[in-house]
Design a protein around this motif. Structure first.
Motif, PDB file in Angstrom:
ATOM      1  N   ILE A 107       1.057  -1.199   0.191  1.00 32.90           N
ATOM      2  CA  ILE A 107       0.066  -0.319  -0.104  1.00 32.90           C
ATOM      3  C   ILE A 107       1.093   1.273   0.041  1.00 32.90           C
ATOM      4  CG2 ILE A 107      -1.763   1.357   1.486  1.00 32.90           C
ATOM      5  CD1 ILE A 107      -2.758  -1.825   2.487  1.00 32.90           C
ATOM      6  N   LEU A 108       0.044   2.079  -1.392  1.00 27.02           N
ATOM      7  CA  LEU A 108       1.397   3.151  -0.818  1.00 27.02           C
ATOM      8  C   LEU A 108       0.253   4.372  -0.796  1.00 27.02           C
ATOM      9  CD1 LEU A 108       2.711   1.113  -2.744  1.00 27.02           C
ATOM     10  CD2 LEU A 108       3.948   2.192  -4.240  1.00 27.02           C
ATOM     11  N   ASN A 109       1.131   5.050   0.179  1.00 30.66           N
ATOM     12  CA  ASN A 109       0.039   6.808   0.854  1.00 30.66           C
ATOM     13  C   ASN A 109       1.126   7.725   0.011  1.00 30.66           C
ATOM     14  OD1 ASN A 109      -1.986   5.771   2.233  1.00 30.66           O
ATOM     15  ND2 ASN A 109       0.161   4.353   2.971  1.00 30.66           N
ATOM     16  N   VAL A 110       0.014   8.797  -1.101  1.00 28.48           N
ATOM     17  CA  VAL A 110       0.112   9.783  -1.041  1.00 28.48           C
ATOM     18  C   VAL A 110      -0.706  11.390  -0.281  1.00 28.48           C
ATOM     19  CG1 VAL A 110      -0.324  11.307  -3.260  1.00 28.48           C
ATOM     20  CG2 VAL A 110       0.175   9.036  -3.385  1.00 28.48           C
ATOM     21  N   PRO A 111       0.166  11.959   0.194  1.00 22.70           N
ATOM     22  CA  PRO A 111       1.008  12.212   0.613  1.00 22.70           C
ATOM     23  C   PRO A 111       1.974  11.870   1.046  1.00 22.70           C
ATOM     24  CG  PRO A 111      -0.330  13.765   0.525  1.00 22.70           C
ATOM     25  CD  PRO A 111      -1.053  12.991   0.767  1.00 22.70           C
ATOM     26  N   SER A 112       1.108  11.432   2.424  1.00 25.08           N
ATOM     27  CA  SER A 112       2.852  10.867   3.093  1.00 25.08           C
ATOM     28  C   SER A 112       3.582  10.555   3.377  1.00 25.08           C
ATOM     29  CB  SER A 112       1.809  10.011   4.485  1.00 25.08           C
ATOM     30  OG  SER A 112       1.136   8.951   3.880  1.00 25.08           O
ATOM     31  N   GLN A 113       3.651   8.696   2.069  1.00 20.17           N
ATOM     32  CA  GLN A 113       4.748   8.521   1.821  1.00 20.17           C
ATOM     33  C   GLN A 113       5.624   8.919   0.248  1.00 20.17           C
ATOM     34  OE1 GLN A 113       2.555   4.505   1.599  1.00 20.17           O
ATOM     35  NE2 GLN A 113       4.396   3.468   2.856  1.00 20.17           N
ATOM     36  N   TYR A 114       4.676   9.138  -0.264  1.00 20.42           N
ATOM     37  CA  TYR A 114       5.111   9.974  -2.368  1.00 20.42           C
ATOM     38  C   TYR A 114       4.150  11.262  -1.953  1.00 20.42           C
ATOM     39  CZ  TYR A 114       6.745   4.970  -2.834  1.00 20.42           C
ATOM     40  OH  TYR A 114       6.787   3.938  -2.111  1.00 20.42           O
ATOM     41  N   SER A 115       5.004  11.963  -2.757  1.00 24.25           N
ATOM     42  CA  SER A 115       4.519  13.834  -2.653  1.00 24.25           C
ATOM     43  C   SER A 115       3.656  13.688  -4.128  1.00 24.25           C
ATOM     44  CB  SER A 115       5.733  14.398  -2.454  1.00 24.25           C
ATOM     45  OG  SER A 115       6.116  14.261  -4.048  1.00 24.25           O
ATOM     46  N   THR A 116       3.580  12.486  -5.130  1.00 24.70           N
ATOM     47  CA  THR A 116       3.102  12.806  -6.247  1.00 24.70           C
ATOM     48  C   THR A 116       2.007  11.763  -6.307  1.00 24.70           C
ATOM     49  OG1 THR A 116       4.240  12.081  -7.963  1.00 24.70           O
ATOM     50  CG2 THR A 116       4.329  14.474  -7.229  1.00 24.70           C
ATOM     51  N   ILE A 117       1.784  11.515  -6.892  1.00 23.96           N
ATOM     52  CA  ILE A 117       0.740   9.938  -7.410  1.00 23.96           C
ATOM     53  C   ILE A 117       1.418   9.904  -8.436  1.00 23.96           C
ATOM     54  CG2 ILE A 117      -1.218   9.380  -8.416  1.00 23.96           C
ATOM     55  CD1 ILE A 117      -3.091  12.045  -7.699  1.00 23.96           C
ATOM     56  N   GLN A 118       2.219   9.986  -9.242  1.00 23.81           N
ATOM     57  CA  GLN A 118       2.788   9.625 -10.406  1.00 23.81           C
ATOM     58  C   GLN A 118       4.231   8.914  -9.614  1.00 23.81           C
ATOM     59  OE1 GLN A 118       2.057   9.352 -13.887  1.00 23.81           O
ATOM     60  NE2 GLN A 118       3.684   7.812 -13.567  1.00 23.81           N
ATOM     61  N   SER A 119       4.627   9.516  -8.961  1.00 19.20           N
ATOM     62  CA  SER A 119       5.674   9.201  -7.983  1.00 19.20           C
ATOM     63  C   SER A 119       5.742   7.477  -6.545  1.00 19.20           C
ATOM     64  CB  SER A 119       6.458   9.891  -6.851  1.00 19.20           C
ATOM     65  OG  SER A 119       5.825  10.248  -6.254  1.00 19.20           O
ATOM     66  N   ALA A 120       3.984   7.762  -6.947  1.00 11.13           N
ATOM     67  CA  ALA A 120       3.657   6.609  -6.261  1.00 11.13           C
ATOM     68  C   ALA A 120       3.366   5.401  -7.344  1.00 11.13           C
ATOM     69  CB  ALA A 120       2.648   6.780  -5.883  1.00 11.13           C
ATOM     70  N   VAL A 121       2.900   5.450  -8.571  1.00 12.84           N
ATOM     71  CA  VAL A 121       2.427   5.030  -9.952  1.00 12.84           C
ATOM     72  C   VAL A 121       4.131   4.376 -10.042  1.00 12.84           C
ATOM     73  CG1 VAL A 121       1.685   4.457 -12.367  1.00 12.84           C
ATOM     74  CG2 VAL A 121       0.198   6.227 -10.491  1.00 12.84           C
ATOM     75  N   ASN A 122       5.068   5.241 -10.330  1.00 10.69           N
ATOM     76  CA  ASN A 122       6.311   4.393 -10.839  1.00 10.69           C
ATOM     77  C   ASN A 122       6.726   3.591  -9.816  1.00 10.69           C
ATOM     78  OD1 ASN A 122       6.340   6.739 -12.325  1.00 10.69           O
ATOM     79  ND2 ASN A 122       7.479   8.141 -11.855  1.00 10.69           N
ATOM     80  N   ASN A 123       6.783   3.933  -8.584  1.00 10.90           N
ATOM     81  CA  ASN A 123       7.458   2.972  -7.936  1.00 10.90           C
ATOM     82  C   ASN A 123       6.390   1.521  -6.841  1.00 10.90           C
ATOM     83  OD1 ASN A 123      10.040   4.281  -6.249  1.00 10.90           O
ATOM     84  ND2 ASN A 123       8.895   5.878  -6.543  1.00 10.90           N
ATOM     85  N   ALA A 124       5.469   1.666  -7.864  1.00 13.37           N
ATOM     86  CA  ALA A 124       4.608   0.204  -7.166  1.00 13.37           C
ATOM     87  C   ALA A 124       4.483  -0.869  -8.724  1.00 13.37           C
ATOM     88  CB  ALA A 124       2.686   1.098  -7.626  1.00 13.37           C
ATOM     89  N   ASN A 125       3.997  -2.006  -8.206  1.00 10.45           N
ATOM     90  CA  ASN A 125       4.338  -3.354  -8.790  1.00 10.45           C
ATOM     91  C   ASN A 125       2.708  -3.617  -9.172  1.00 10.45           C
ATOM     92  OD1 ASN A 125       7.273  -3.293  -8.993  1.00 10.45           O
ATOM     93  ND2 ASN A 125       7.055  -4.055  -6.141  1.00 10.45           N
ATOM     94  N   ASP A 126       2.817  -4.553 -10.104  1.00 16.13           N
ATOM     95  CA  ASP A 126       1.531  -5.073  -9.990  1.00 16.13           C
ATOM     96  C   ASP A 126       0.869  -5.764  -8.684  1.00 16.13           C
ATOM     97  OD1 ASP A 126       1.873  -4.758 -13.049  1.00 16.13           O
ATOM     98  OD2 ASP A 126       2.479  -6.451 -13.486  1.00 16.13           O
ATOM     99  N   GLY A 127      -0.324  -5.280  -8.433  1.00 15.32           N
ATOM    100  CA  GLY A 127      -1.202  -5.723  -7.006  1.00 15.32           C
ATOM    101  C   GLY A 127      -0.747  -4.746  -6.493  1.00 15.32           C
TER     102      GLY A 127
END
Length: 163
Positions: free
Chosen positions: A38-58
């Motif tokens: 689970i990736l949280n925006v903005p507490s872990q990632y400042s942008t949604i795109q940075s969370a997407v870039n760091n996400a894996n399938d699932g």
């Protein structure tokens, strides 16, 4: 000497067989696969795109209420991108991705599966040739409970296009 070779080969075979059975049991148990994050925006990632870039399938990206001035590219990942409460109308209205008229607000590569989800967001202020709000590129993703508003397209799909 031949008896020692046979004994050694027999022990090696038994060891290899035990190792193979252990590996098979481990991979069959599902322990070898990664757990979805689970990736949280903005507490872990400042942008949604940075969370997407760091996400894996699932993986699941949860976006807190606020206005995010950015354009998102899902990049073919089978992820869940959603607000904190994707069925609550107030949460949807307060969780805004604003494309700043710099292209489609959300773009799918087109090879995402039905396990990819976009849910509970306001998608606004997109401007593109195709799909100002969402450019689906024939994606099979689940897109539900979103408010898609005030987007513009030169050709097809001011709100969304799946061409």
């Amino acid at each position: 000497m031949l008896l020692i070779e046979k004994l050694s080969n027999s022990k090696i075979r038994k060891s290899l067989l035990a190792l193979a059975v252990s590996i098979l049991a481990y991979t069959s148990s599902g322990l070898s696969t990664l757990e979805a994050a689970i990736l949280n925006v903005p507490s872990q990632y400042s942008t949604i795109q940075s969370a997407v870039n760091n996400a894996n399938d699932g993986d699941e990206i949860i976006v807190a209420q606020g206005r995010y001035l950015e354009n998102i590219n899902i990049n073919g990942k089978d992820i869940i991108l959603r607000s904190t409460n994707p069925t609550n109308l107030n949460t949807i209205a307060q969780t805004i991705i604003d494309g700043d008229q710099k292209g489609s607000v959300v773009t799918f590569k087109g090879d995402e599966s039905t396990s990819c989800t976009l849910e509970g967001l306001t998608i606004t202020n997109g401007k593109a040739q195709y799909g100002g709000g969402i450019n689906g590129n024939a994606t099979r993703s689940l897109i539900q409970n979103n408010k898609i508003t005030n987007n513009y397209s030169e050709y097809v799909g001011g709100g969304n296009s799946y061409v």
